[in-house]
Structures are given as C-alpha cells and as structure tokens.
Design a protein around this motif. Structure first.
Motif, PDB file in Angstrom:
ATOM      1  N   LEU A 336      74.936  64.837   3.079  1.00 51.98           N
ATOM      2  CA  LEU A 336      75.969  64.050   3.749  1.00 51.98           C
ATOM      3  C   LEU A 336      75.487  62.603   3.685  1.00 51.98           C
ATOM      4  CD1 LEU A 336      78.382  63.478   5.519  1.00 51.98           C
ATOM      5  CD2 LEU A 336      77.316  64.717   7.369  1.00 51.98           C
ATOM      6  N   THR A 337      76.214  61.757   2.935  1.00 49.91           N
ATOM      7  CA  THR A 337      75.742  60.434   2.546  1.00 49.91           C
ATOM      8  C   THR A 337      76.425  59.355   3.388  1.00 49.91           C
ATOM      9  OG1 THR A 337      75.650  61.369   0.320  1.00 49.91           O
ATOM     10  CG2 THR A 337      75.347  58.992   0.516  1.00 49.91           C
ATOM     11  N   VAL A 338      75.632  58.532   4.065  1.00 52.14           N
ATOM     12  CA  VAL A 338      76.177  57.663   5.110  1.00 52.14           C
ATOM     13  C   VAL A 338      76.124  56.176   4.741  1.00 52.14           C
ATOM     14  CG1 VAL A 338      76.088  57.105   7.574  1.00 52.14           C
ATOM     15  CG2 VAL A 338      75.337  59.368   6.777  1.00 52.14           C
ATOM     16  N   ALA A 339      77.285  55.524   4.805  1.00 51.50           N
ATOM     17  CA  ALA A 339      77.408  54.080   4.609  1.00 51.50           C
ATOM     18  C   ALA A 339      77.337  53.388   5.971  1.00 51.50           C
ATOM     19  CB  ALA A 339      78.738  53.758   3.923  1.00 51.50           C
ATOM     20  N   ALA A 340      77.080  52.081   5.963  1.00 57.21           N
ATOM     21  CA  ALA A 340      76.877  51.352   7.223  1.00 57.21           C
ATOM     22  C   ALA A 340      77.997  50.357   7.490  1.00 57.21           C
ATOM     23  CB  ALA A 340      75.544  50.620   7.197  1.00 57.21           C
ATOM     24  N   GLY A 341      78.453  50.325   8.749  1.00 60.28           N
ATOM     25  CA  GLY A 341      79.472  49.364   9.148  1.00 60.28           C
ATOM     26  C   GLY A 341      79.073  48.643  10.422  1.00 60.28           C
ATOM     27  N   SER A 342      79.939  47.715  10.820  1.00 58.60           N
ATOM     28  CA  SER A 342      79.679  46.933  12.030  1.00 58.60           C
ATOM     29  C   SER A 342      80.242  47.660  13.244  1.00 58.60           C
ATOM     30  CB  SER A 342      80.354  45.569  11.904  1.00 58.60           C
ATOM     31  OG  SER A 342      81.765  45.729  11.924  1.00 58.60           O
ATOM     32  N   VAL A 343      79.884  47.180  14.433  1.00 55.75           N
ATOM     33  CA  VAL A 343      80.506  47.647  15.674  1.00 55.75           C
ATOM     34  C   VAL A 343      81.229  46.470  16.306  1.00 55.75           C
ATOM     35  CG1 VAL A 343      78.867  49.503  16.057  1.00 55.75           C
ATOM     36  CG2 VAL A 343      78.393  47.268  17.004  1.00 55.75           C
ATOM     37  N   ASP A 344      82.003  46.741  17.344  1.00 58.58           N
ATOM     38  CA  ASP A 344      82.840  45.687  17.928  1.00 58.58           C
ATOM     39  C   ASP A 344      82.081  44.869  18.963  1.00 58.58           C
ATOM     40  OD1 ASP A 344      82.501  47.590  19.872  1.00 58.58           O
ATOM     41  OD2 ASP A 344      84.591  47.559  20.547  1.00 58.58           O
ATOM     42  N   ARG A 345      80.795  44.618  18.683  1.00 58.17           N
ATOM     43  CA  ARG A 345      79.969  43.880  19.648  1.00 58.17           C
ATOM     44  C   ARG A 345      79.485  42.607  18.990  1.00 58.17           C
ATOM     45  NH1 ARG A 345      74.709  46.961  21.603  1.00 58.17           N
ATOM     46  NH2 ARG A 345      74.355  46.953  19.372  1.00 58.17           N
ATOM     47  N   SER A 346      79.506  41.524  19.735  1.00 62.82           N
ATOM     48  CA  SER A 346      79.015  40.262  19.204  1.00 62.82           C
ATOM     49  C   SER A 346      78.033  39.656  20.195  1.00 62.82           C
ATOM     50  CB  SER A 346      80.206  39.322  18.993  1.00 62.82           C
ATOM     51  OG  SER A 346      79.753  38.025  18.744  1.00 62.82           O
ATOM     52  N   VAL A 480      85.184  43.048  20.108  1.00 59.92           N
ATOM     53  CA  VAL A 480      85.440  41.914  19.209  1.00 59.92           C
ATOM     54  C   VAL A 480      85.974  42.431  17.859  1.00 59.92           C
ATOM     55  CG1 VAL A 480      84.387  39.933  18.038  1.00 59.92           C
ATOM     56  CG2 VAL A 480      83.545  40.649  20.295  1.00 59.92           C
ATOM     57  N   PRO A 481      87.222  42.057  17.494  1.00 62.94           N
ATOM     58  CA  PRO A 481      87.764  42.512  16.208  1.00 62.94           C
ATOM     59  C   PRO A 481      87.327  41.597  15.072  1.00 62.94           C
ATOM     60  CG  PRO A 481      89.428  41.255  17.376  1.00 62.94           C
ATOM     61  CD  PRO A 481      88.174  41.228  18.234  1.00 62.94           C
ATOM     62  N   PRO A 482      87.471  41.976  13.803  1.00 65.57           N
ATOM     63  CA  PRO A 482      87.805  43.341  13.400  1.00 65.57           C
ATOM     64  C   PRO A 482      86.549  44.210  13.336  1.00 65.57           C
ATOM     65  CG  PRO A 482      87.668  41.928  11.470  1.00 65.57           C
ATOM     66  CD  PRO A 482      87.388  41.048  12.660  1.00 65.57           C
ATOM     67  N   ALA A 483      86.713  45.466  13.692  1.00 64.41           N
ATOM     68  CA  ALA A 483      85.608  46.426  13.616  1.00 64.41           C
ATOM     69  C   ALA A 483      86.199  47.824  13.455  1.00 64.41           C
ATOM     70  CB  ALA A 483      84.748  46.364  14.871  1.00 64.41           C
ATOM     71  N   PRO A 484      85.583  48.716  12.732  1.00 67.91           N
ATOM     72  CA  PRO A 484      84.369  48.479  11.947  1.00 67.91           C
ATOM     73  C   PRO A 484      84.682  47.743  10.639  1.00 67.91           C
ATOM     74  CG  PRO A 484      85.152  50.706  11.575  1.00 67.91           C
ATOM     75  CD  PRO A 484      86.069  50.112  12.613  1.00 67.91           C
TER      76      PRO A 484
END
Ligand SMILES: *[C@@H]1O[C@H](CO)[C@@H](O)[C@H](O)[C@H]1NC(C)=O
Ligand SMILES: *[C@@H]1O[C@H](CO)[C@@H](O)[C@H](O)[C@H]1NC(C)=O
Ligand SMILES: *[C@@H]1O[C@H](CO)[C@@H](O)[C@H](O)[C@H]1NC(C)=O
Ligand SMILES: *[C@@H]1O[C@H](CO)[C@@H](O)[C@H](O)[C@H]1NC(C)=O
Ligand SMILES: *[C@@H]1O[C@H](CO)[C@@H](O)[C@H](O)[C@H]1NC(C)=O
Length: 757
Positions: A336-346, A480-484
């Motif tokens: 199961l191969t996982v890519a990385a994204g952001s979260v709605d936190r700044s 905080v948008p946009p996320a992810p």
C-alpha cells in the motif's frame, strides 16, 4: 550465476526529514555490479574485497527450525569464513521471509558458495534511505466520539515499524488504557521502557544492539501510527493540542534497521523476518529505494510479499522524489503506497508590506510579542540565495531570498541574523510552488510560496529604497484552505515497473507533521517536532489499517487496502478538486485513489480482494519462474500451476487501461462485506473523451461474503497528448459508495525485464 549488470544508482530516499537529507544522506551509490567488471576494478586493499551479499538458496526440508536453517545456510559458507573471527561472516539467517542468508564474502568466496548444490543466486546489497497533534481531527477522528471509539482506537492490533529505533521513554509510548497483547505475540522487547504499548523493540543492525533512536525518525513515525494521548503537546508553544497517533490503542513493535548511514537491505530483510515471526498485524515502512527496481531485486517487495502471505498488511512510503514523473517507489501491487499531502493547519506569520498588502507566510519560530516593527525590505538577484560578501549591509533590514539546500542556506541565515537583520523571508523555489516545508530556524525567518516570493520581489523592485515590511505572528490557524494539497516532494506515478497498476495508492498527511521526538538529536530537542516527508504520511495510513484490522481481524491485506482506497476522498471538504503543489488539479499519479478517510474506510460495503495465488500469477506474467522463485518463499507455487494474471486484470481497487480508441475490457470481482441483502447500482463519471461501459449495471447481493463479477470496457475518443485521462466508477447502494478511479494511460504491460545472465 549470480550477478547483474549495473542498475540505476540508488539515491537518497524517502525520508528523512527532508531537512536533514542534504546533511548526511549523500551515500555513495551502490549498484548491482557485473562481477567480471568489478573484479577488474577491484582495489587491492583487503577490506574493500569484502562485501555483503544476500544469497538465495533452495529451502531446507520443510518444518526445519531456526537452528536447522542456520546449519543449512552455514553449509554454503567456506570454512575460512566460519572460522575467521575477523568479523561476522553469516550476518543474517532468514527463516520466514526469504530462503537464504546475508554474508560478508570476497569475490573468491562467493564463487565457491555459488558452486554448492542448492545455490540459486546472490545480490550484492545496497544501502537504502529513510526517506501529530492535529492530523487525527483533520482525518475526522475525535476522542470519545464516532468511529475512533467504534474501532476501539485500534486496540489489540500490533503495528510493526522498520525504522531508526525508538525513544522508549517518550510520553507518547505510555501504556495507559492499553491492554496486554494477545497470546499470538511471540516477540521480545529490549528497550529503556517496555510496556503494553511498546511490546517489541529489537535492533537488527549487526554489532549494534542499542535500539534507542538517535535520528528521531523512528520515534516520530511510531508516535504518528500509534502514540498514546499526550495533552499539551507543542513545539515551543505552536501547534498546541492533544497529540496522539491514528491508532492510539494499538501496540507498537519497533525493528531498528536504519541508522545515520541509512538502511542496509540485508538488515531490512532481517526486520521483515523478525516481524513475521513475532506476529505483527501491520508493517509500516517509511524507507525505500529509488524507483524502477524490479520486484525480484527489491528486498522490500520480497519481504512484503512474504508478509502479506501471512496476512500482514504492509504500508510503504511513495518516496520524496516528486514532482518528477515516474519517481514512485515501494510500488509492488501487494504494497500500500502512500503519497504525502498538506493539512489545513498553518503556523501563520504575516508579512505586511508598506503598500498595504499582507502576505500569508509560515514560521515555526513564533516571536511572542505582536511586534510589527517595520524594516526596509531588501531583495536583489545578486543576493537571491542569501549570499552576501559583507553581511553588515543587511543590518536593520528584512532580507528576501529563495530557499535552497539547508546545508548551504542555514549558515547564511545565521550570518544575516548575527549581523542585526530585522528578519529573513524565504520563498520556495519554483518546483515547490505552494509546498512550504517548514524548518525551525529559531529566529525571525518567515517562509512563503513561490508566488508570494514573486510579489515580494516585484514590490521590492518597484518601491526600491522605500520598500518596507513588518512581521506579525498568529500562531496556529486551523481550517486554512486549500487542503489537502499534494506536497511537491511526494513521488509521482506511473510506476515504471508496473504501469498497469495505479501508483501511488493513496494520499495522507505528510507536510509539516507534529509528532514525538527524542530529547537530543542533531535537528531538534524534543519532546515534539515538526517534519515532512512521505515518511510522515505512511504511518497515518498504517494507523488507519490498524483501526480497520481491529474491527475486521479476518480481512486480508488486499481487502483492507481496497477499503482504504474505495472510500477515499476524491475532493476536499468543500467539494473542490484536490490540488497539487502548483495549485493545479492533482492527477491520479499525484494522489492515487484520493485522500484517506478513516471513518468511511472501516465500512466500505464491498471490497476488491486479491489472494496470494493471484499475486503469484501476476509475478509469473511479469517476471516468470525465476522471479517467482526469488520473491515467493512457498515452493509449492510454480508458474506452470498458476493462472497468469496481467497487470490490468489484477483485481485491484483502481482500474488502469491502455489509452485506445478501440474497446478494452477488464474484469473485476467484488466481495460483499456490508449488509447481507444489498443492491448496488453502477455510477460512472468520465470526461467526454472517455467512454465506459459496465456490465452488469446492477449487483444484487443476498448474503455476506458473496462475490460478484463485472466487466468494464473503456475506449478513448482519440489518443490524447495528456499523460492520462481520468474518470471513475462507483457502486452505489443506500449506505455505501464504492469508488474506483478509471485511468487511461499511454502504456500498460510488462517492461520486458532483462534476463538473468
Ligand atoms: C580504489 O581505486 C580507485 C581507482 O583505482 C581509487 O581512486 C580509490 O582511491 C581506491 N580506493 C581505495 C579505498 O583504495
Ligand atoms: C550503521 O550501521 C552499519 C551496519 O549496518 C554500520 O556499518 C555503520 O557504521 C553504522 N553507522 C553509524 C553512523 O552508526
Ligand atoms: C492575525 O490575526 C489578526 C486578528 O487576530 C487578524 O486581523 C490578521 O489578519 C491575522 N493576520 C494574518 C496574517 O492572518
Ligand atoms: C477545495 O478546493 C478548491 C479548489 O479545487 C479550493 O478553492 C477550496 O479552497 C478548497 N477548500 C478547502 C476547504 O480546502
Ligand atoms: C503455499 O501455497 C499453497 C498453495 O497456494 C498453500 O496451500 C500453502 O498454504 C502455502 N504454504 C505456506 C507455508 O504459505
């Protein structure tokens, strides 16, 4: 016999805290060498003549115990090597994962080993690299409510990690509320603290039994997957909240296979071997190799295959080589191969300009006072990378420069601040766009996007000597948008080894993740820190797998993967497309099926299951008998007895087809894991350029566990110049939507692997 022509060199990996990467991970690239050539080039120095080989041999008679395995393996080794006390010769003796061993041998010794009956082949080993308080809420998990409590916080599930060790005393590894492991657990724990949370700790590094974590990476990933609740977690006041892993009730077993020098392949295999023997349920791998490695030469693919054959789900990082296309690693279909994204936190820091504009930046060092003193703003092409001959000239100014390699940039920033500057604004290089990988500079440094960097540069140029700016700090903002948003570093598909299977599989939080950290490492001084990488995204998904396993102990690894993929979010919380680092619509090669949604994953309705013999048939199709013999330890599986399975016909929960104007048909089988009597109707979403026919259009189930087959035919109006065309197919019932992306790509099929010499 054994050796290979040179392959793509290995480079750095996943990992590491991206920030640390440049500092210590420039390891020499090792290749599979052609023996004749390596002999000619060989240096005469004694030590360089020894190398670690992973040696594949025929299995000992069935039901042999560990001692019998070791004796069988030793029978291959020259007596000089066994008797020689200079250094260990037999490094690892594998039992579960691989029929073979790892040994330090000279070329001459290897020649003798290769002549023994039972020898199959040998690989020179390579060194691989390692490539949160808010993320559970962002993923819809809230303490005491809903799904988290239904899944009992992952209680009873054992999550193994192959990583840099663990700082066992960390409060995240307290065992409050965690019951003892079940009797199936066979492992042992050797650490400063072992308890019901931390049930297994072991170093597999030869000559280093210390399992403590001197890098921080393993402590961070462990706490992300299954750390217990810790209130008041923050990094010097920012990101404050209750920290916990995704499966805070699960047990942790750490297998230390990496240190500052990286992760040796023979040690990784030993980690798999131990984890399988000990009885883990989930294995989390925040490490990996470069893209494009054949599965029969990839110890992670081999180890993972034998783990899934035992029902262990294996989750791996997609890699940190994005946004370059075809950079995904850990791409075997059984992973199961996982890519990385952001979260709605700044971690908000504003740059207020003299012209009234305010730029939203971020800073890990938040200056307490709401100071908004204005300083002249300095930017020029000449000093684009913060380089000054005379640092005194920056005194009393805010300096704007483009972010570059930390090892180059950090000393410059220190010089600028030491010269009395008002601060530094670092803007992202173009390829990173809106992905700001935060680093703790412990001074007035604000990080901004590429686009905001351009705004600052234009303002500085237009107002020349009158340009001024002031910093304000707003601590931690949520929602905080946009996320992810897919992070720039996250490796991209397609897999160059198996383009007919969509990789990466799934997107999860991996940008600026807060989690546990040991008290003393080169980078930060705990107890929590914020780092980024697909290394950080991986344990989020391992945690979700643990929650599902807790609810459904009998589900296969493929069923759990299917549940996670078919319930993932294709859009963000306001229904907009998930974006990439340039704030353009992300493709399936960036994000896989979508963004992980733990709550829905526990109740998928239908699953696309894949058994060990289906994967074995796929290996036969891709690599033939030799490949099967290397990857699959079970000698009762042979290609002559198996149905060959093409990549696109594997019962995968995502659908990949060649981009053709004629119809191309794939078959799939779904298993009912929802309510017994349920009717599903098909719903197809496609762009105009794609035609899709599904037959039948309705699936009527009358009992749990029932399987139904269907066909999907796809054609394109014309061959597109795009690298892929995307649509989706969903099976919809009253309670469930089971969605699979349909991806038409220029190329599927075998990559025609080079034959063994
Ligand atoms: C090995 O040989 C190469 C080329 O002959 C030389 O540059 C290098 O210094 C040698 N290394 C050692 C460890 O002797
Ligand atoms: C890391 O472990 C390897 C053995 O796997 C060892 O040779 C190397 O010296 C270790 N590196 C450090 C920095 O401890
Ligand atoms: C910081 O917060 C204040 C009010 O608390 C708000 O007026 C201001 O716009 C915020 N600044 C940024 C950069 O978000
Ligand atoms: C959702 O994505 C759209 C763009 O696709 C973006 O404009 C919007 O701000 C995003 N919403 C959230 C909550 O992130
Ligand atoms: C080997 O494969 C056969 C056929 O699929 C299966 O019945 C058997 O259980 C497997 N053995 C092991 C040890 O996994």
């Amino acid at each position: 016999m054994c050796v290979e022509s040179p392959m793509a060199p290995l480079t750095n990996l996943l990992l590491l805290p991206l920030l640390l990467l440049a500092a210590h991970f420039l390891t020499p690239s090792l290749c599979y060498v052609n023996q004749a050539r390596s002999r000619a080039q060989r240096n005469s120095t004694e030590t360089s003549a020894y190398r670690t080989y992973i040696v594949l041999v025929e299995p000992p008679p069935l039901n042999s115990d560990e001692d019998a395995h070791r004796r069988w393996y030793e029978s291959f080794l020259p007596s000089t090597c066994i008797r020689n006390s200079r250094e260990p010769c037999l490094l690892h003796s594998y039992v579960e994962v691989f029929s073979g061993f790892a040994a330090r041998l000279t070329d001459a010794e290897l020649d003798r080993v290769a002549k023994k009956p039972g020898f199959v082949r040998a690989f020179p080993e390579r060194t691989l690299q390692l490539m949160t308080t808010h993320t559970p809420e962002f993923l819809g998990l809230r303490k005491g409510t809903g799904f988290w409590s239904v899944a009992n916080y992952g209680k009873g599930v054992i999550v193994g990690l192959l990583d840099t060790g663990i700082h066992a005393q960390h409060p995240s590894f307290d065992d409050r509320g965690v019951p003892p492991p079940s009797a199936k657990w066979k492992g042992s724990c050797k650490a400063a603290r072992c308890n019901n949370k931390l049930i297994g700790v072991k170093s597999l590094i030869v000559g280093d039994s210390d399992s403590d974590d001197y890098e921080g990476h393993g402590t961070h990933t462990s706490s992300t997957v299954a750390g217990n609740f810790v209130t008041g977690a923050s990094v010097r006041g920012i990101g404050r909240g209750t920290s916990s892993g995704i499966a805070p009730g699960a047990h942790i077993a750490m297998y230390k296979v990496c240190n500052r020098s990286g992760c040796e392949e023979s040690t990784i295999l030993a980690g798999f071997d131990a984890a399988i023997k000990d009885g883990v349920d989930v294995l989390s791998l925040s490490l990996g190799s470069v893209s494009g490695v054949r599965f029969d030469r990839d110890p992670i693919a081999i180890g993972a295959f034998n783990a899934i054959a035992k029902g262990i789900i294996v989750v791996g990082a997609a890699g940190n080589s994005g946004p370059t296309s075809r950079s995904v690693t850990n791409d075997a279909p059984w992973l199961l191969t996982v890519a990385a994204g952001s979260v709605d936190r700044s971690f908000e820091a504003g740059v207020h300009l003299g012209n009234g504009k305010c730029i939203h930046g971020e800073a890990l060092t938040q200056v307490a006072s709401q100071t908004s003193k204005r300083y002249p703003l300095l930017f020029s092409e000449e000093h684009r990378f913060c380089e000054f001959e005379e640092y005194r000239s920056v005194s009393g100014k805010i300096v704007v420069c483009q972010a570059t390699t930390p090892t180059i940039q950090n000393p410059r920033i220190r010089s600028i601040m030491a010269a009395g500057a008002g601060g530094v604004v670092l803007f992202n290089e173009e390829s990173n766009g809106y992905t700001t990988v935060l680093q703790d500079y412990n001074s007035r440094v604000v990080q901004v996007s590429t686009a905001d960097g351009a705004v600052l540069a234009a303002y500085a140029a237009s107002s020349a000597s009158n340009a001024v700016a002031a910093f304000t700090y707003n601590n931690t903002l949520l929602g905080v948008p946009p996320a992810p948003v897919v992070a720039s570093f996250s490796s991209r598909g397609p897999s160059s080894v198996t383009p007919g299977v969509l990789k990466p599989d799934i997107l999860a939080p991996g940008l600026n993740i807060l989690a546990a950290w040991p008290p003393k490492t080169g980078y930060a001084s705990g107890p929590f820190t914020i780092i980024s990488g697909t290394s950080m995204a991986t344990p989020h998904v391992s945690g979700v797998a643990a929650l599902i396993k807790s609810l459904h102990p009998d589900w296969s690894p493929a069923a759990i993967k299917s549940a996670i993929l078919t319930t993932s979010d294709a859009v963000n919380s306001t229904g907009g497309s998930i974006l990439n680092e340039q704030h353009r619509k992300a493709s399936a090669y960036d994000r896989g099926a979508g963004h992980v949604n733990p709550t829905r994953a526990a109740d998928p309705g239908l699953v696309y299951d894949i058994g060990v013999s289906d994967y074995a048939g796929y290996i036969c199709w891709l690599l033939g008998d030799d490949g099967l013999a290397t990857i699959v330890r079970n000698s009762s599986l042979a290609c002559t007895k198996l149905r060959k399975v093409k990549d696109v016909q594997l019962n995968y929960p995502t659908i990949t087809v060649p981009m053709r104007t004629s119809w191309f048909t794939v078959k799939r089988t779904v298993t009912n894991v929802g309510p017994a009597a349920t009717t599903y109707k098909v719903k197809v979403d496609t762009p105009k350029s794609l035609r899709v026919r599904v037959s039948p259009k309705t699936l009527v189930f009358s009992k749990a566990g029932e399987k139904k087959r269907f066909k999907v035919s796809v054609s394109c109006h014309k061959r597109h110049k795009h690298k892929l065309v995307e649509g989706s197919l969903s099976w919809v019932s009253e309670k469930h939507v089971v969605r699979s992306p349909i991806v038409a790509v220029p190329k599927v099929g075998s990559h025609a692997p080079a034959p063994w010499p």
